[in-house]
Design an enzyme around this catalytic site. Sequence first.
Site, PDB file in Angstrom:
ATOM      1  N   LEU A 118      39.993  17.609  31.165  1.00  0.00           N
ATOM      2  CA  LEU A 118      39.338  16.486  30.866  1.00  0.00           C
ATOM      3  C   LEU A 118      39.403  15.268  31.734  1.00  0.00           C
ATOM      4  O   LEU A 118      40.398  15.187  32.704  1.00  0.00           O
ATOM      5  CB  LEU A 118      39.959  16.042  29.439  1.00  0.00           C
ATOM      6  CG  LEU A 118      39.665  16.990  28.168  1.00  0.00           C
ATOM      7  CD1 LEU A 118      40.548  16.191  27.005  1.00  0.00           C
ATOM      8  CD2 LEU A 118      38.224  17.478  28.070  1.00  0.00           C
ATOM      9  N   ASP A 119      38.201  14.448  31.948  1.00  0.00           N
ATOM     10  CA  ASP A 119      38.350  13.397  33.014  1.00  0.00           C
ATOM     11  C   ASP A 119      39.339  12.554  32.534  1.00  0.00           C
ATOM     12  O   ASP A 119      39.680  12.470  31.437  1.00  0.00           O
ATOM     13  CB  ASP A 119      36.964  12.878  33.029  1.00  0.00           C
ATOM     14  CG  ASP A 119      35.795  13.569  33.501  1.00  0.00           C
ATOM     15  OD1 ASP A 119      36.274  14.560  34.302  1.00  0.00           O
ATOM     16  OD2 ASP A 119      34.743  13.283  33.098  1.00  0.00           O
ATOM     17  N   LYS A 120      39.820  11.755  33.661  1.00  0.00           N
ATOM     18  CA  LYS A 120      40.766  10.783  33.124  1.00  0.00           C
ATOM     19  C   LYS A 120      40.847   9.939  31.950  1.00  0.00           C
ATOM     20  O   LYS A 120      41.536   9.941  31.228  1.00  0.00           O
ATOM     21  CB  LYS A 120      40.897   9.895  34.492  1.00  0.00           C
ATOM     22  CG  LYS A 120      41.913   8.892  34.312  1.00  0.00           C
ATOM     23  CD  LYS A 120      42.022   8.142  35.709  1.00  0.00           C
ATOM     24  CE  LYS A 120      42.871   6.565  35.489  1.00  0.00           C
ATOM     25  NZ  LYS A 120      42.961   5.586  36.724  1.00  0.00           N
TER      26      LYS A 120
ATOM     27  N   ARG B  74      28.345  13.828  30.952  1.00  0.00           N
ATOM     28  CA  ARG B  74      27.887  12.594  31.290  1.00  0.00           C
ATOM     29  C   ARG B  74      26.748  12.823  31.975  1.00  0.00           C
ATOM     30  O   ARG B  74      25.728  11.986  31.923  1.00  0.00           O
ATOM     31  CB  ARG B  74      28.997  12.230  32.153  1.00  0.00           C
ATOM     32  CG  ARG B  74      30.271  11.851  31.462  1.00  0.00           C
ATOM     33  CD  ARG B  74      31.436  11.628  32.266  1.00  0.00           C
ATOM     34  NE  ARG B  74      31.229  10.694  33.192  1.00  0.00           N
ATOM     35  CZ  ARG B  74      32.269  10.426  34.152  1.00  0.00           C
ATOM     36  NH1 ARG B  74      33.263  11.258  34.616  1.00  0.00           N
ATOM     37  NH2 ARG B  74      31.929   9.316  34.799  1.00  0.00           N
TER      38      ARG B  74
END
Length: 336
Positions: free
Chosen positions: A140-142, A240
């Site tokens: 997962l992204d930060k 996104r």
Amino acid sequence: MASPDTREHLALPEARGERLDQYLARAFPDLTRSRLQGLIADGHVLSDGKPGKVAQRLRGGERLSVHIPAPVAAIPQAEALPLSLLHEDRDLVVVDKAAGMVVHPGAGHASGTLVNALLHRVKDLAGVGGELRPGIVHRLDKDTTGCLVVAKHEQALVALQKSFKTREVQKTYLALVHGVPQAEGRIETLYGRHPIHRQRFTGKVKEGKPAVTLYRVREAFEGAALVEVDLLTGRTHQIRVHLAEAGHPLLCDALYGAGRKAKGAVADAQALLGRQALHAWRLAFEHPRTHKPLSLEAPLPEDFTKALGLLREAGVPAGPPAAKKAPAKATRARKR
């Protein structure tokens, strides 16, 4: 910690002409091909008593010996960091990842990562890739929160990676976006790196991998919406990118929605969040050992909940009817 293991195998006659690493990957499906290539390169694989070579062609009938050393200590150090687990058993853990936590150590993030936290929290890691470390199945992204599954040993890692690759895992996200999309939709594009901005990805390419995103509007607000998103593929930044290129970037997405102006409650919600409004809400998959269905849900984090409250207080526009509201509590390990 796992003990050393030596496996003996007699190459089948039909293996004639096949590469050693490819054959062993079929003979021992619990070991990845890259792991086997490393073992061969380190001299841990013998063919008729002699060290094998990765690209060696078999004749058929060779006596193959694969020695798997005990895992060595991982380079990342264990750190006592806050960590919330939604599920744990002898094969895997499902983490409720917090915002701001990088998944794996890398450039600029040598410590403070999810891997550092897991090395401290999980006491029965058996090792992956020859190191005593957790097996990161997906990322997962930060600044994305929510469900993330981690394997404790190599067999679980291989099985879970296969499930993700063959799209047998159900991944559902909740996101706050600018504007109000149509009630539901399917976004299907080719996908790849942006030709100019190399840190970004795009669905507007002539060649690339397929990417499919399904979404439904759960609640509509004045200038924003809460959407539920199902990923049928798992490309980097996929949600996104797809929502931004459909005209509805995530709130606070500096990379894909920086040009979107906000006012009123939307601006207030963005100021409260300070990060992209994306939450990995539900993860459902078949357990790699028991083969029973496992479904986990991560509760909405506090900042997301408060931003949602600001939008609700501002009222609902004349548009798509509101669907059921977002959940506030986690559901643990329920069968589907």
